[in-house]
Design an enzyme around this catalytic site. Structure first.
Site, short mmCIF file in Angstrom:
data_model
loop_
_atom_site.label_atom_id
_atom_site.label_comp_id
_atom_site.label_asym_id
_atom_site.label_seq_id
_atom_site.Cartn_x
_atom_site.Cartn_y
_atom_site.Cartn_z
N LYS A 215 -7.28 -52.12 -37.55
CA LYS A 215 -6.34 -52.79 -38.46
C LYS A 215 -7.09 -53.44 -39.63
CE LYS A 215 -2.66 -51.46 -36.30
NZ LYS A 215 -2.55 -51.57 -34.90
C1 LIG Z 1 -1.49 -51.37 -33.85
C2 LIG Z 1 -0.03 -51.39 -33.68
C3 LIG Z 1 0.61 -52.18 -32.69
C4 LIG Z 1 -0.04 -53.07 -31.70
O1 LIG Z 1 -1.27 -52.78 -31.38
P1 LIG Z 1 -2.24 -53.45 -30.32
O2 LIG Z 1 -3.23 -52.35 -30.16
O3 LIG Z 1 -1.47 -53.74 -29.09
O4 LIG Z 1 -2.81 -54.66 -30.93
C5 LIG Z 1 1.98 -52.19 -32.66
N1 LIG Z 1 2.71 -51.48 -33.52
C6 LIG Z 1 2.14 -50.71 -34.47
C7 LIG Z 1 3.02 -49.98 -35.40
C8 LIG Z 1 0.75 -50.63 -34.57
O5 LIG Z 1 0.22 -49.85 -35.53
#
Ligand SMILES: *Cc1c(COP(=O)(O)O)cnc(C)c1O
Length: 380
Positions: A215
């Site tokens: 992210k």
């Molecule tokens: C990355 C992501 C999440 C949550 O990710 P975690 O790996 O649990 O931190 C949720 N929704 C979307 C659309 C994502 O891209």
């Protein structure tokens, strides 16, 4: 085309080696803060960095309150739980998303209803949501939104800001209010994205951020629940920390809680990363501009921020003129060590969500067949 694009990406990242889709960069105080947690022995669920990271994210996003969690999925799970989503309830969401969105509601025994996206932000379409509700739901005497055919309650609407591009939040909020649904934003991809001057995740009653390694900024693994109301934030903190009542030594828990608190170790990384968010976002915007310029005057459409927004350009994407053009682009780039990826398979094609309710998904299907994500790591 493909070869010229590969040359462009190699020029942007100034390397002949493998280029990943998205890699983190640690050029600030990461090691300093991490060492501080180890020296202090506070590496786990108590420590100053967790509180500091929460306050800094709340400040950055100008939201009421922020509650740190072990990951974004846990933040979404908690948001849905606090929105009173129960086994058998329905939640409107998009089929074009990462699976975590749907896993979170599945863990509560709830079921998704897949609604189409719009082609500006590739996020949940408010018109499609309104049309589906008008055709398939009614408000009962208590004001609850009920699905006509099954009699099940529809509790929430859960848009996701796809690739960081803000959804049409005013319109989605209007649909939520009209149908008495809780608006929860899956803002996992959109830290640093602004909707009409407001940070994404601050329009709904709840939102979830993610700090997974891919992210905009990372805590290794981690998430954050944003709450508009103070009372929600208090409940969120309580249920994510085993619902323990504060006491110097007694253990007393007044409801079933989650162990979802972000460890101090991860929060330390987050504090250091957040100090870098300005340069990270600047770099991502410059990279997006290079792609935008490259695809101008081609029949490929680079996905740009909607005009009501300022996007973080988390993951750059291009809309190919055909499915075969998409396949060719994926093949040639990956063969030459430039990582590109198709968008996620639509949720209603996955075995565990294959029998859920769906609206018309023609825009989602077009996006699925045409989109390619391009290397997007910030250079800082
Ligand atoms: C990355 C992501 C999440 C949550 O990710 P975690 O790996 O649990 O931190 C949720 N929704 C979307 C659309 C994502 O891209």
């Amino acid at each position: 085309m493909e070869q010229k694009l590969i040359d462009l990406v190699r020029d942007i990242y100034a390397t002949k080696k493998f280029i990943p889709l998205h890699a983190p960069s640690f050029t600030g105080n990461e090691k300093v803060y991490l060492n501080e947690t180890i020296d202090s022995t506070f590496v786990s669920s108590v420590g100053k960095f967790v509180d500091q990271f929460e306050q800094e994210i709340a400040g950055y996003t100008c939201t009421g309150r922020a509650v740190a969690t072990v990951n974004g999925t846990a933040a979404l799970h908690t948001a849905l739980y606090l929105a009173d989503v129960k086994p058998g309830d329905l939640v409107l969401t998009q089929a074009l998303t990462f699976v975590a969105t749907c896993n979170a509601l599945h863990h509560l025994g709830a079921k998704p209803v897949f609604i189409d996206i719009e082609h500006g932000s590739f996020s949940l379409c408010p018109v499609a949501a309104q049309n589906w509700l008008a055709e398939n739901a009614k408000l009962n005497e208590q004001g609850l939104c009920i699905h006509n055919a099954s009699g099940l309650a529809i509790k929430a609407i859960l848009p996701m800001h796809t690739f960081g591009h803000p959804a049409q939040l005013d319109e989605l909020l209007a649909v939520a209010q009209r149908w008495n649904l809780c608006l929860i934003e899956d803002a996992a991809e959109s830290l640093g994205s602004w909707y009409k001057g407001k940070h994404t995740g601050t329009i709904g009653r709840f939102a979830a951020l993610s700090f997974n390694g891919n992210k905009v900024i990372t805590t290794g693994g981690g998430g954050m629940l944003l709450c508009r109301e103070d009372s929600d934030a208090k409940r969120a903190k309580h249920v994510t920390t085993t619902a323990k009542l504060p006491h110097p030594y007694e253990f007393y828990h007044d409801e079933p809680g989650f162990n979802y608190r972000m460890p101090n170790l991860n929060a330390a990384l987050g504090c250091a990363q957040l100090e870098q968010i300005g340069p990270i976002l600047d770099s991502k915007r410059r990279i997006a501009e290079r792609y935008q310029a490259f695809f101008t005057d081609t029949d490929f459409r680079f996905v740009q921020e909607p005009d009501y927004s300022r996007s973080n350009y988390w993951l750059n994407a291009v809309y190919c003129p055909s499915a075969s053009a998409r396949d060719r682009l994926l093949k040639v780039t990956n063969q030459q060590g430039v990582m590109t990826r198709p968008v996620w398979q639509l949720m209603h094609r996955l075995p565990m969500f294959a029998n859920e309710l769906c609206g018309d998904l023609s825009q989602s299907e077009l996006a699925e067949a045409h989109l390619v994500n391009l290397p997007s790591s910030a250079i800082v």
